[in-house]
Design a protein around this motif. Structure first.
Motif, PDB file in Angstrom:
ATOM      1  N   LEU A 122      62.439  33.556  35.127  1.00 51.87           N
ATOM      2  CA  LEU A 122      61.626  34.745  34.834  1.00 51.87           C
ATOM      3  C   LEU A 122      62.087  35.948  35.655  1.00 51.87           C
ATOM      4  CD1 LEU A 122      58.050  33.167  34.637  1.00 51.87           C
ATOM      5  CD2 LEU A 122      59.381  34.115  32.752  1.00 51.87           C
ATOM      6  N   LYS A 123      62.507  35.693  36.894  1.00 46.00           N
ATOM      7  CA  LYS A 123      62.991  36.793  37.734  1.00 46.00           C
ATOM      8  C   LYS A 123      64.280  37.371  37.160  1.00 46.00           C
ATOM      9  CE  LYS A 123      64.130  37.958  42.519  1.00 46.00           C
ATOM     10  NZ  LYS A 123      64.270  37.442  43.907  1.00 46.00           N
ATOM     11  N   GLU A 124      65.183  36.497  36.699  1.00 47.38           N
ATOM     12  CA  GLU A 124      66.427  36.966  36.086  1.00 47.38           C
ATOM     13  C   GLU A 124      66.134  37.748  34.806  1.00 47.38           C
ATOM     14  OE1 GLU A 124      68.790  33.524  35.492  1.00 47.38           O
ATOM     15  OE2 GLU A 124      69.188  33.190  37.636  1.00 47.38           O
TER      16      GLU A 124
ATOM     17  N   LEU B 129      65.734  42.849  31.793  1.00 47.94           N
ATOM     18  CA  LEU B 129      64.933  43.797  31.012  1.00 47.94           C
ATOM     19  C   LEU B 129      64.861  45.158  31.697  1.00 47.94           C
ATOM     20  CD1 LEU B 129      61.994  41.482  29.829  1.00 47.94           C
ATOM     21  CD2 LEU B 129      63.831  42.438  28.429  1.00 47.94           C
ATOM     22  N   GLU B 130      64.743  45.136  33.010  1.00 52.61           N
ATOM     23  CA  GLU B 130      64.677  46.399  33.755  1.00 52.61           C
ATOM     24  C   GLU B 130      65.993  47.172  33.617  1.00 52.61           C
ATOM     25  OE1 GLU B 130      63.685  48.033  38.281  1.00 52.61           O
ATOM     26  OE2 GLU B 130      63.718  45.879  37.840  1.00 52.61           O
TER      27      GLU B 130
ATOM     28  N   HIS C  27      60.448  22.124  38.823  1.00 43.02           N
ATOM     29  CA  HIS C  27      60.395  22.729  37.483  1.00 43.02           C
ATOM     30  C   HIS C  27      59.798  24.136  37.548  1.00 43.02           C
ATOM     31  CE1 HIS C  27      59.883  23.125  33.185  1.00 43.02           C
ATOM     32  NE2 HIS C  27      58.594  23.314  33.338  1.00 43.02           N
ATOM     33  N   GLN C  28      58.707  24.286  38.308  1.00 42.52           N
ATOM     34  CA  GLN C  28      58.073  25.594  38.436  1.00 42.52           C
ATOM     35  C   GLN C  28      59.006  26.586  39.137  1.00 42.52           C
ATOM     36  OE1 GLN C  28      55.257  26.568  37.165  1.00 42.52           O
ATOM     37  NE2 GLN C  28      54.550  24.592  36.378  1.00 42.52           N
ATOM     38  N   GLU C  29      59.759  26.083  40.115  1.00 44.32           N
ATOM     39  CA  GLU C  29      60.688  26.953  40.837  1.00 44.32           C
ATOM     40  C   GLU C  29      61.797  27.449  39.910  1.00 44.32           C
ATOM     41  OE1 GLU C  29      63.503  26.874  44.863  1.00 44.32           O
ATOM     42  OE2 GLU C  29      62.364  25.100  44.246  1.00 44.32           O
ATOM     43  N   ARG C  30      62.318  26.546  39.070  1.00 43.96           N
ATOM     44  CA  ARG C  30      63.354  26.963  38.116  1.00 43.96           C
ATOM     45  C   ARG C  30      62.812  27.990  37.131  1.00 43.96           C
ATOM     46  NH1 ARG C  30      64.642  21.378  38.197  1.00 43.96           N
ATOM     47  NH2 ARG C  30      63.409  21.068  36.299  1.00 43.96           N
TER      48      ARG C  30
END
Length: 253
Positions: A70-72, A77-78, A62-65
């Protein structure tokens, strides 16, 4: 996951492993009747440790997903920020002032109209479709509290897998129940009439299925293990039985 939580989990696992190691140091435990309780304790501790590791693995996934999501989001956003920065740095300077003012006025007017439309929508809220009720998954604590004679050789994951299949069957059934008659196929219409015949005054407002529905919508056999899981689900108040006319209905609590 916080460092303190990981340290606590590591300490808990090491404690469990240490307990098992100390218990296994006893020799000829199966030959002495007085030590059979120790062997039973070892089996119980290993079972709890296995469940705990399964739960930890699920939490790690779950934390990995979440980290990937969040990375995506950060990359998106960038990208948007860079595009906005580029637009701001490359605003044409040769636009006529009158046109610019007219465009600004049109934008303000459109924003006001949009706010008026949103206000009208807020005054007349749309009717929300009634959700199909589903049974929540069993927690690890609930599963450990289930009496051993009910659990047998069933695992925590096996019980929740059956809950997932039951929920899918419930959703499939009530989608047909809510489907317009004109859009139904012949097979769906036959199921609809059967579902209607199974309704009674006791099932009014309830979401329920029968063994035939589970075999109809899901590749799940109503065998001995399935009925053992149903016993656990009734014990944990996920399902309840509604009996009438020699039929058993399983209603979602």
């Amino acid at each position: 996951m916080a460092t303190a939580d990981l340290n606590g989990i590591t300490f808990h696992i090491n404690t469990k492993i240490s307990t098992i190691k100390k218990s296994l140091q006893l020799r000829k435990i199966d030959e002495e009747p007085s030590l059979k309780t120790v062997l039973s304790k070892i089996v119980h501790e290993m079972f709890l440790l296995n469940n705990f590791l399964n739960q930890l693995e699920l939490e790690c996934h779950h934390q990995e997903r979440q980290q990937n999501q969040l990375k995506e989001l950060e990359e998106s956003l960038e990208k948007d920020y860079n595009e906005a920065q580029h637009l701001m740095e490359n605003i044409p300077i040769h636009l006529p002032k009158a046109i610019l003012n007219s465009a600004v006025g049109l934008t303000v007017k459109n924003e006001e109209q949009h706010r008026d439309v949103e206000a009208d929508r807020a005054k007349k809220p749309a009717k929300e479709a009634k959700c199909i009720k589903e049974a929540p998954f069993i927690t690890a604590e609930e599963f450990e509290a289930v009496p051993a004679y009910m659990r047998g050789r069933l695992t925590y994951n096996q019980v929740n897998a059956v809950i997932q299949e039951i929920n899918k069957a419930v959703v499939s059934k009530y989608k047909i129940m809510r489907q317009p008659a004109k859009s139904m196929s012949s097979a769906a219409r036959n199921l609809y009439f059967r579902f209607q015949a199974e309704e009674t005054k006791d099932t009014k407002g309830e979401f329920f299925i029968m063994e035939a529905d589970i075999e109809e919508f899901r590749q799940l056999k109503a065998d001995k293990r399935f009925h053992s899981v149903l016993t656990i689900l009734r014990h944990c108040q996920r399902l309840r039985e509604i009996r009438s006319s020699y039929l058993v209905r399983f209603a979602v609590c």
